[in-house]
Motif scaffolding. Structure first.
Motif, mmCIF file in Angstrom:
data_model
loop_
_atom_site.group_PDB
_atom_site.id
_atom_site.type_symbol
_atom_site.label_atom_id
_atom_site.label_comp_id
_atom_site.label_asym_id
_atom_site.label_seq_id
_atom_site.Cartn_x
_atom_site.Cartn_y
_atom_site.Cartn_z
ATOM 1 N N MET A 45 -13.236 -4.921 -12.958
ATOM 2 C CA MET A 45 -13.466 -4.778 -14.393
ATOM 3 C C MET A 45 -14.632 -3.827 -14.666
ATOM 4 S SD MET A 45 -14.184 -7.864 -17.112
ATOM 5 C CE MET A 45 -13.108 -8.910 -16.126
ATOM 6 N N LEU A 46 -15.654 -3.888 -13.803
ATOM 7 C CA LEU A 46 -16.834 -3.045 -13.977
ATOM 8 C C LEU A 46 -16.664 -1.673 -13.324
ATOM 9 C CD1 LEU A 46 -19.600 -5.729 -13.306
ATOM 10 C CD2 LEU A 46 -19.032 -4.680 -15.505
ATOM 11 N N GLY A 47 -15.609 -1.500 -12.538
ATOM 12 C CA GLY A 47 -15.365 -0.208 -11.891
ATOM 13 C C GLY A 47 -16.181 0.011 -10.640
ATOM 14 N N PHE A 48 -16.630 -1.068 -9.960
ATOM 15 C CA PHE A 48 -17.420 -0.941 -8.742
ATOM 16 C C PHE A 48 -16.500 -0.916 -7.528
ATOM 17 C CE2 PHE A 48 -21.107 -3.358 -10.944
ATOM 18 C CZ PHE A 48 -21.405 -2.208 -11.662
ATOM 19 N N VAL A 49 -16.910 -0.166 -6.507
ATOM 20 C CA VAL A 49 -16.143 -0.108 -5.265
ATOM 21 C C VAL A 49 -16.132 -1.489 -4.618
ATOM 22 C CG1 VAL A 49 -16.053 0.892 -2.950
ATOM 23 C CG2 VAL A 49 -16.652 2.328 -4.900
ATOM 24 N N VAL A 50 -14.954 -1.913 -4.159
ATOM 25 C CA VAL A 50 -14.784 -3.250 -3.598
ATOM 26 C C VAL A 50 -14.934 -3.179 -2.080
ATOM 27 C CG1 VAL A 50 -13.215 -5.201 -3.334
ATOM 28 C CG2 VAL A 50 -13.274 -3.940 -5.492
ATOM 29 N N LEU B 30 -3.911 -9.729 -5.717
ATOM 30 C CA LEU B 30 -4.594 -9.062 -6.810
ATOM 31 C C LEU B 30 -4.239 -7.583 -6.807
ATOM 32 C CD1 LEU B 30 -8.163 -10.595 -6.324
ATOM 33 C CD2 LEU B 30 -6.283 -11.505 -7.667
ATOM 34 N N SER B 31 -4.181 -6.996 -7.985
ATOM 35 C CA SER B 31 -3.907 -5.571 -8.128
ATOM 36 C C SER B 31 -5.099 -4.916 -8.808
ATOM 37 C CB SER B 31 -2.636 -5.333 -8.946
ATOM 38 O OG SER B 31 -2.393 -3.956 -9.124
ATOM 39 N N ILE B 32 -5.759 -3.985 -8.096
ATOM 40 C CA ILE B 32 -6.903 -3.266 -8.625
ATOM 41 C C ILE B 32 -6.661 -1.767 -8.426
ATOM 42 C CG2 ILE B 32 -8.459 -5.180 -8.118
ATOM 43 C CD1 ILE B 32 -9.499 -3.611 -5.741
ATOM 44 N N PRO B 33 -7.377 -0.902 -9.122
ATOM 45 C CA PRO B 33 -7.208 0.539 -8.900
ATOM 46 C C PRO B 33 -7.467 0.907 -7.439
ATOM 47 C CG PRO B 33 -8.455 0.152 -10.911
ATOM 48 C CD PRO B 33 -8.315 -1.174 -10.245
ATOM 49 N N LYS C 24 -12.030 1.839 -0.435
ATOM 50 C CA LYS C 24 -12.242 2.989 0.437
ATOM 51 C C LYS C 24 -11.653 2.697 1.825
ATOM 52 C CE LYS C 24 -14.435 4.995 -2.847
ATOM 53 N NZ LYS C 24 -13.751 6.053 -3.628
ATOM 54 N N ARG C 25 -11.153 3.752 2.458
ATOM 55 C CA ARG C 25 -10.593 3.607 3.813
ATOM 56 C C ARG C 25 -11.721 3.333 4.803
ATOM 57 N NH1 ARG C 25 -7.269 7.430 1.345
ATOM 58 N NH2 ARG C 25 -5.036 6.964 1.519
ATOM 59 N N ARG C 26 -11.545 2.252 5.569
ATOM 60 C CA ARG C 26 -12.533 1.861 6.557
ATOM 61 C C ARG C 26 -11.838 1.489 7.866
ATOM 62 N NH1 ARG C 26 -17.565 -1.607 4.148
ATOM 63 N NH2 ARG C 26 -18.396 0.000 2.766
ATOM 64 N N LYS C 27 -12.659 1.242 8.895
ATOM 65 C CA LYS C 27 -12.080 0.847 10.175
ATOM 66 C C LYS C 27 -11.481 -0.550 10.097
ATOM 67 C CE LYS C 27 -15.104 3.659 13.123
ATOM 68 N NZ LYS C 27 -16.107 3.632 14.227
ATOM 69 N N GLN C 28 -12.059 -1.404 9.280
ATOM 70 C CA GLN C 28 -11.613 -2.795 9.200
ATOM 71 C C GLN C 28 -11.247 -3.141 7.758
ATOM 72 O OE1 GLN C 28 -10.015 -5.527 10.347
ATOM 73 N NE2 GLN C 28 -11.478 -5.502 12.035
ATOM 74 N N LEU D 239 -8.088 -6.112 2.207
ATOM 75 C CA LEU D 239 -8.287 -5.069 1.200
ATOM 76 C C LEU D 239 -7.295 -3.947 1.482
ATOM 77 C CD1 LEU D 239 -12.199 -4.970 1.213
ATOM 78 C CD2 LEU D 239 -10.712 -6.177 -0.392
ATOM 79 N N GLY D 240 -6.158 -3.962 0.793
ATOM 80 C CA GLY D 240 -5.145 -2.944 1.001
ATOM 81 C C GLY D 240 -5.582 -1.595 0.452
ATOM 82 N N CYS D 241 -5.324 -0.530 1.213
ATOM 83 C CA CYS D 241 -5.692 0.813 0.753
ATOM 84 C C CYS D 241 -4.948 1.190 -0.522
ATOM 85 C CB CYS D 241 -5.385 1.837 1.846
ATOM 86 S SG CYS D 241 -6.382 1.656 3.337
ATOM 87 N N ASN D 242 -3.834 0.513 -0.804
ATOM 88 C CA ASN D 242 -3.025 0.836 -1.981
ATOM 89 C C ASN D 242 -3.488 0.107 -3.232
ATOM 90 O OD1 ASN D 242 -2.239 -1.608 -0.813
ATOM 91 N ND2 ASN D 242 -0.170 -1.480 -1.628
ATOM 92 N N GLY D 243 -4.563 -0.649 -3.157
ATOM 93 C CA GLY D 243 -5.070 -1.354 -4.334
ATOM 94 C C GLY D 243 -4.573 -2.771 -4.467
ATOM 95 N N PHE D 244 -3.710 -3.230 -3.576
ATOM 96 C CA PHE D 244 -3.280 -4.625 -3.550
ATOM 97 C C PHE D 244 -4.200 -5.386 -2.603
ATOM 98 C CE2 PHE D 244 1.454 -3.871 -4.816
ATOM 99 C CZ PHE D 244 1.032 -3.612 -6.101
#
Length: 327
Positions: A276-281, A182-185, A190-194, A208-213
Protein backbone atom coordinates in the motif's frame (compact mmCIF):
# COMPACT_ATOMS: atom_id res chain seq x y z
CA UNK A 1 2.90 5.74 -2.84
CA UNK A 2 0.83 7.57 -5.37
CA UNK A 3 -2.87 7.02 -4.99
CA UNK A 4 -2.59 6.18 -1.29
CA UNK A 5 -6.13 6.40 0.06
CA UNK A 6 -6.44 6.17 3.83
CA UNK A 7 -8.89 7.84 6.25
CA UNK A 8 -6.22 9.99 7.94
CA UNK A 9 -6.64 12.59 10.64
CA UNK A 10 -4.90 15.95 10.20
CA UNK A 11 -2.08 14.89 12.54
CA UNK A 12 -1.59 11.62 10.71
CA UNK A 13 -1.50 13.45 7.36
CA UNK A 14 1.29 15.72 8.60
CA UNK A 15 3.29 12.80 10.02
CA UNK A 16 2.88 10.74 6.83
CA UNK A 17 3.81 13.68 4.62
CA UNK A 18 6.98 14.29 6.63
CA UNK A 19 7.96 10.61 6.40
CA UNK A 20 7.33 10.48 2.66
CA UNK A 21 9.27 13.69 2.06
CA UNK A 22 12.20 12.28 4.02
CA UNK A 23 12.10 9.06 2.01
CA UNK A 24 11.91 10.99 -1.25
CA UNK A 25 14.90 13.13 -0.27
CA UNK A 26 16.96 10.05 0.59
CA UNK A 27 15.97 8.36 -2.67
CA UNK A 28 16.73 11.47 -4.75
CA UNK A 29 20.22 11.79 -3.29
CA UNK A 30 20.95 8.12 -3.89
CA UNK A 31 19.79 8.07 -7.52
CA UNK A 32 20.34 11.67 -8.64
CA UNK A 33 22.94 10.66 -11.23
CA UNK A 34 21.06 7.71 -12.67
CA UNK A 35 17.38 8.73 -12.52
CA UNK A 36 15.79 10.26 -15.61
CA UNK A 37 12.35 11.47 -16.60
CA UNK A 38 10.81 11.62 -20.07
CA UNK A 39 12.81 13.84 -22.48
CA UNK A 40 15.83 14.06 -20.14
CA UNK A 41 19.20 13.95 -21.90
CA UNK A 42 21.35 10.88 -21.22
CA UNK A 43 25.10 11.60 -21.33
CA UNK A 44 26.98 9.18 -23.61
CA UNK A 45 30.47 8.90 -25.06
CA UNK A 46 30.16 9.62 -28.78
CA UNK A 47 33.82 8.86 -29.48
CA UNK A 48 33.73 5.24 -28.29
CA UNK A 49 30.30 4.67 -29.80
CA UNK A 50 27.12 3.45 -28.10
CA UNK A 51 23.98 1.40 -28.71
CA UNK A 52 20.51 2.77 -27.93
CA UNK A 53 18.43 0.35 -25.90
CA UNK A 54 14.94 0.25 -24.40
CA UNK A 55 13.59 3.62 -23.25
CA UNK A 56 15.97 5.74 -25.33
CA UNK A 57 15.83 7.60 -28.63
CA UNK A 58 17.96 10.12 -30.53
CA UNK A 59 16.71 13.68 -30.86
CA UNK A 60 18.66 16.62 -32.30
CA UNK A 61 21.91 14.69 -31.98
CA UNK A 62 21.33 13.80 -28.31
CA UNK A 63 20.16 10.61 -26.61
CA UNK A 64 17.00 11.27 -24.60
CA UNK A 65 14.84 9.08 -22.37
CA UNK A 66 11.36 8.06 -23.49
CA UNK A 67 10.34 6.60 -20.10
CA UNK A 68 10.93 7.40 -16.44
CA UNK A 69 13.46 5.20 -14.71
CA UNK A 70 17.12 4.51 -14.01
CA UNK A 71 19.85 4.59 -16.68
CA UNK A 72 21.67 1.27 -17.01
CA UNK A 73 24.83 0.66 -19.04
CA UNK A 74 26.10 -2.72 -20.27
CA UNK A 75 29.30 -2.24 -22.26
CA UNK A 76 28.18 0.08 -25.10
CA UNK A 77 24.46 -0.55 -24.58
CA UNK A 78 22.54 2.27 -22.88
CA UNK A 79 18.95 1.71 -21.76
CA UNK A 80 16.46 2.91 -19.15
CA UNK A 81 15.08 0.47 -16.58
CA UNK A 82 11.55 1.56 -15.71
CA UNK A 83 10.65 1.72 -12.03
CA UNK A 84 7.00 0.81 -12.51
CA UNK A 85 6.38 -1.89 -15.11
CA UNK A 86 4.53 -5.15 -15.63
CA UNK A 87 6.25 -8.41 -14.86
CA UNK A 88 8.71 -9.58 -17.52
CA UNK A 89 9.75 -13.22 -17.03
CA UNK A 90 13.38 -14.23 -17.05
CA UNK A 91 14.80 -17.75 -17.11
CA UNK A 92 15.25 -19.01 -13.55
CA UNK A 93 12.61 -16.75 -11.97
CA UNK A 94 10.78 -18.25 -9.01
CA UNK A 95 7.07 -17.63 -9.55
CA UNK A 96 3.77 -18.44 -7.85
CA UNK A 97 0.79 -19.08 -10.12
CA UNK A 98 -2.78 -20.36 -10.14
CA UNK A 99 -3.99 -23.16 -12.41
CA UNK A 100 -6.73 -21.91 -14.73
CA UNK A 101 -6.98 -24.84 -17.17
CA UNK A 102 -6.07 -28.51 -17.40
CA UNK A 103 -5.22 -29.17 -21.06
CA UNK A 104 -3.80 -32.25 -22.83
CA UNK A 105 -0.36 -32.97 -21.32
CA UNK A 106 -0.15 -29.51 -19.75
CA UNK A 107 -1.57 -27.09 -17.24
CA UNK A 108 -2.12 -23.40 -17.96
CA UNK A 109 -1.33 -20.98 -15.15
CA UNK A 110 -2.08 -17.34 -14.42
CA UNK A 111 1.25 -15.80 -13.35
CA UNK A 112 0.39 -12.07 -13.57
CA UNK A 113 1.88 -11.86 -17.07
CA UNK A 114 0.43 -10.70 -20.38
CA UNK A 115 -0.07 -14.34 -21.38
CA UNK A 116 -0.70 -17.59 -19.55
CA UNK A 117 2.22 -19.83 -18.65
CA UNK A 118 2.44 -23.53 -19.57
CA UNK A 119 3.51 -26.30 -17.21
CA UNK A 120 4.02 -29.53 -19.15
CA UNK A 121 3.30 -32.94 -17.66
CA UNK A 122 6.87 -33.88 -18.54
CA UNK A 123 8.21 -30.91 -16.52
CA UNK A 124 7.11 -32.13 -13.08
CA UNK A 125 7.94 -35.00 -10.76
CA UNK A 126 5.39 -37.81 -11.00
CA UNK A 127 3.59 -38.89 -7.81
CA UNK A 128 5.48 -42.20 -7.69
CA UNK A 129 8.80 -40.32 -7.83
CA UNK A 130 10.16 -42.53 -10.62
CA UNK A 131 11.86 -40.98 -13.61
CA UNK A 132 10.09 -42.50 -16.63
CA UNK A 133 8.24 -41.62 -19.78
CA UNK A 134 4.75 -40.19 -19.33
CA UNK A 135 1.99 -42.53 -20.42
CA UNK A 136 -1.67 -42.13 -21.38
CA UNK A 137 -2.58 -43.17 -17.83
CA UNK A 138 -0.52 -40.31 -16.41
CA UNK A 139 -2.38 -37.91 -18.69
CA UNK A 140 -5.73 -39.21 -17.46
CA UNK A 141 -4.65 -38.70 -13.84
CA UNK A 142 -3.48 -35.10 -14.31
CA UNK A 143 -6.27 -33.70 -12.12
CA UNK A 144 -5.03 -35.88 -9.27
CA UNK A 145 -1.81 -33.81 -9.35
CA UNK A 146 -3.05 -30.27 -10.08
CA UNK A 147 -6.55 -29.07 -10.84
CA UNK A 148 -8.22 -25.73 -11.48
CA UNK A 149 -7.61 -23.01 -8.85
CA UNK A 150 -4.65 -24.86 -7.31
CA UNK A 151 -1.77 -22.56 -6.33
CA UNK A 152 1.62 -23.75 -7.56
CA UNK A 153 5.21 -22.68 -7.09
CA UNK A 154 7.43 -23.21 -10.14
CA UNK A 155 10.43 -21.88 -12.04
CA UNK A 156 10.55 -20.14 -15.40
CA UNK A 157 12.10 -22.51 -17.93
CA UNK A 158 12.03 -20.24 -20.98
CA UNK A 159 10.05 -19.15 -24.01
CA UNK A 160 9.08 -21.66 -26.68
CA UNK A 161 6.92 -21.56 -29.79
CA UNK A 162 3.70 -22.04 -27.80
CA UNK A 163 4.42 -19.57 -25.01
CA UNK A 164 6.16 -19.26 -21.67
CA UNK A 165 7.12 -22.63 -20.15
CA UNK A 166 7.64 -23.51 -16.50
CA UNK A 167 9.24 -26.45 -14.73
CA UNK A 168 8.67 -27.96 -11.26
CA UNK A 169 11.04 -30.92 -11.06
CA UNK A 170 12.36 -30.17 -7.57
CA UNK A 171 10.78 -31.16 -4.27
CA UNK A 172 10.56 -27.49 -3.28
CA UNK A 173 8.19 -26.83 -6.17
CA UNK A 174 4.60 -28.00 -6.40
CA UNK A 175 1.17 -27.37 -4.91
CA UNK A 176 0.84 -24.84 -2.10
CA UNK A 177 -1.83 -25.42 0.55
CA UNK A 178 -3.06 -24.00 3.85
CA UNK A 179 -2.15 -20.37 3.32
CA UNK A 180 -2.93 -17.06 1.59
CA UNK A 181 -2.05 -15.90 -1.91
CA UNK A 182 -1.33 -12.17 -2.15
CA UNK A 183 -1.02 -10.10 -5.31
CA UNK A 184 1.29 -7.07 -5.19
CA UNK A 185 3.02 -5.04 -7.94
CA UNK A 186 5.87 -7.13 -9.34
CA UNK A 187 8.34 -4.24 -9.18
CA UNK A 188 8.15 -4.40 -5.38
CA UNK A 189 9.78 -7.86 -5.42
CA UNK A 190 13.45 -7.74 -6.40
CA UNK A 191 15.25 -10.77 -7.84
CA UNK A 192 17.42 -12.38 -5.19
CA UNK A 193 19.28 -15.63 -4.61
CA UNK A 194 16.66 -16.80 -2.12
CA UNK A 195 12.90 -16.39 -2.56
CA UNK A 196 11.84 -19.12 -0.09
CA UNK A 197 11.87 -18.10 3.54
CA UNK A 198 11.03 -20.23 6.58
CA UNK A 199 10.00 -18.09 9.55
CA UNK A 200 10.91 -20.48 12.36
CA UNK A 201 9.47 -18.24 15.08
CA UNK A 202 6.00 -18.38 13.54
CA UNK A 203 6.13 -21.73 11.72
CA UNK A 204 5.36 -20.00 8.40
CA UNK A 205 6.64 -20.42 4.85
CA UNK A 206 6.97 -17.21 2.84
CA UNK A 207 7.52 -17.33 -0.93
CA UNK A 208 8.16 -14.01 -2.68
CA UNK A 209 7.33 -14.69 -6.32
CA UNK A 210 9.18 -12.57 -8.88
CA UNK A 211 5.83 -12.12 -10.66
CA UNK A 212 4.24 -10.28 -7.73
CA UNK A 213 2.33 -13.26 -6.32
CA UNK A 214 3.32 -13.88 -2.70
CA UNK A 215 2.48 -17.02 -0.74
CA UNK A 216 2.14 -17.02 3.05
CA UNK A 217 1.32 -20.47 4.43
CA UNK A 218 1.88 -23.06 7.09
CA UNK A 219 5.35 -24.59 7.04
CA UNK A 220 5.57 -27.89 5.17
CA UNK A 221 8.59 -30.16 5.44
CA UNK A 222 10.11 -31.04 2.07
CA UNK A 223 9.92 -34.81 1.83
CA UNK A 224 8.80 -37.55 -0.47
CA UNK A 225 5.24 -38.18 0.68
CA UNK A 226 4.39 -40.48 -2.21
CA UNK A 227 6.02 -43.53 -0.64
CA UNK A 228 3.79 -43.08 2.40
CA UNK A 229 0.76 -42.59 0.17
CA UNK A 230 1.48 -45.81 -1.70
CA UNK A 231 1.65 -47.74 1.55
CA UNK A 232 -1.50 -46.23 2.99
CA UNK A 233 -3.55 -46.14 -0.25
CA UNK A 234 -2.60 -49.08 -2.48
CA UNK A 235 -5.92 -49.01 -4.31
CA UNK A 236 -6.33 -45.23 -4.58
CA UNK A 237 -6.48 -45.25 -8.36
CA UNK A 238 -9.04 -48.05 -8.54
CA UNK A 239 -11.54 -47.08 -5.86
CA UNK A 240 -13.28 -43.70 -5.76
CA UNK A 241 -14.78 -44.55 -2.36
CA UNK A 242 -11.35 -45.09 -0.86
CA UNK A 243 -10.18 -41.80 -2.42
CA UNK A 244 -13.02 -39.91 -0.75
CA UNK A 245 -12.49 -41.47 2.68
CA UNK A 246 -8.74 -40.93 2.49
CA UNK A 247 -9.18 -37.27 1.56
CA UNK A 248 -11.41 -36.76 4.61
CA UNK A 249 -8.79 -38.35 6.84
CA UNK A 250 -6.14 -36.16 5.24
CA UNK A 251 -8.18 -33.03 5.98
CA UNK A 252 -8.34 -33.97 9.65
CA UNK A 253 -4.60 -34.65 9.81
CA UNK A 254 -3.68 -31.38 8.07
CA UNK A 255 -5.79 -29.11 10.28
CA UNK A 256 -4.07 -25.74 10.73
CA UNK A 257 -3.93 -24.56 14.37
CA UNK A 258 -5.54 -21.22 15.24
CA UNK A 259 -2.24 -19.64 16.28
CA UNK A 260 -0.67 -20.52 12.93
CA UNK A 261 -3.62 -19.04 11.04
CA UNK A 262 -3.30 -15.83 13.07
CA UNK A 263 0.42 -15.66 12.22
CA UNK A 264 -0.38 -16.14 8.54
CA UNK A 265 -2.84 -13.24 8.64
CA UNK A 266 -0.39 -11.03 10.55
CA UNK A 267 2.43 -11.58 8.04
CA UNK A 268 0.02 -11.19 5.11
CA UNK A 269 -1.22 -7.87 6.50
CA UNK A 270 2.37 -6.66 6.90
CA UNK A 271 2.95 -7.33 3.19
CA UNK A 272 -0.32 -5.55 2.31
CA UNK A 273 0.80 -2.47 4.24
CA UNK A 274 4.19 -2.42 2.47
CA UNK A 275 2.46 -2.77 -0.89
CA UNK A 276 0.00 0.00 0.00
CA UNK A 277 2.89 2.35 0.81
CA UNK A 278 4.90 1.30 -2.26
CA UNK A 279 7.89 -0.10 -0.31
CA UNK A 280 10.06 -2.90 -1.67
CA UNK A 281 9.06 -6.20 -0.07
CA UNK A 282 11.98 -8.14 1.43
CA UNK A 283 12.09 -10.63 4.26
CA UNK A 284 13.94 -8.13 6.48
CA UNK A 285 11.38 -5.36 5.99
CA UNK A 286 8.45 -7.76 6.42
CA UNK A 287 9.79 -8.99 9.76
CA UNK A 288 10.36 -5.41 10.93
CA UNK A 289 6.73 -4.57 10.17
CA UNK A 290 5.51 -7.71 11.94
CA UNK A 291 7.65 -6.98 15.00
CA UNK A 292 6.43 -3.38 14.98
CA UNK A 293 2.83 -4.59 15.14
CA UNK A 294 3.68 -6.95 18.01
CA UNK A 295 5.53 -4.24 19.94
CA UNK A 296 2.54 -1.89 19.55
CA UNK A 297 0.18 -4.64 20.82
CA UNK A 298 -1.93 -4.32 17.69
CA UNK A 299 -4.41 -6.97 16.67
CA UNK A 300 -4.15 -8.46 13.20
CA UNK A 301 -7.00 -6.39 11.75
CA UNK A 302 -5.59 -3.16 13.25
CA UNK A 303 -2.45 -3.53 11.10
CA UNK A 304 -4.47 -2.31 8.09
CA UNK A 305 -5.51 0.88 9.89
CA UNK A 306 -4.26 4.39 9.24
CA UNK A 307 -2.17 4.73 12.41
CA UNK A 308 -0.13 1.60 11.70
CA UNK A 309 0.54 2.66 8.09
CA UNK A 310 1.89 5.99 9.35
CA UNK A 311 4.07 4.18 11.90
CA UNK A 312 5.48 1.91 9.19
CA UNK A 313 6.31 4.89 6.97
CA UNK A 314 8.05 6.67 9.85
CA UNK A 315 9.99 3.53 10.81
CA UNK A 316 11.07 2.94 7.20
CA UNK A 317 12.31 6.54 6.88
CA UNK A 318 14.26 6.15 10.11
CA UNK A 319 15.73 2.82 8.97
CA UNK A 320 16.92 4.18 5.62
CA UNK A 321 18.37 7.26 7.27
CA UNK A 322 20.36 5.14 9.73
CA UNK A 323 21.52 2.87 6.92
CA UNK A 324 22.76 5.86 4.94
CA UNK A 325 24.62 7.29 7.95
CA UNK A 326 26.33 3.96 8.58
CA UNK A 327 27.27 3.68 4.90
Amino acid sequence: MRGLKLPLTQTQKVRLQRALEKLEALSTKANSNASVAIADTIPVNYEDGFLKGHGTTELNGEVVATVCGVVERVNKLVYVRTLRARYKPEVGDIIVGRVIEVAPKRWRLDINYSQDAVLMLSSINLPDGIQRRRTAEDELNMRAIFEENDVICAEVRGFQHDGLHLQARSQKYGKLQRGQLLSIPSYLVKRRKQHWHYLDEYGIDLILGCNGFVWVGEHVETKDEMLVDQADKPDSQTSKTNDHSTSLEGQEQTYTPLETRQNICRIANAIRVLSMLGFVVTIEVVMEVVNLGVSQNMDTHEMLGSEFCVLVAEREAERRSQKKNKG
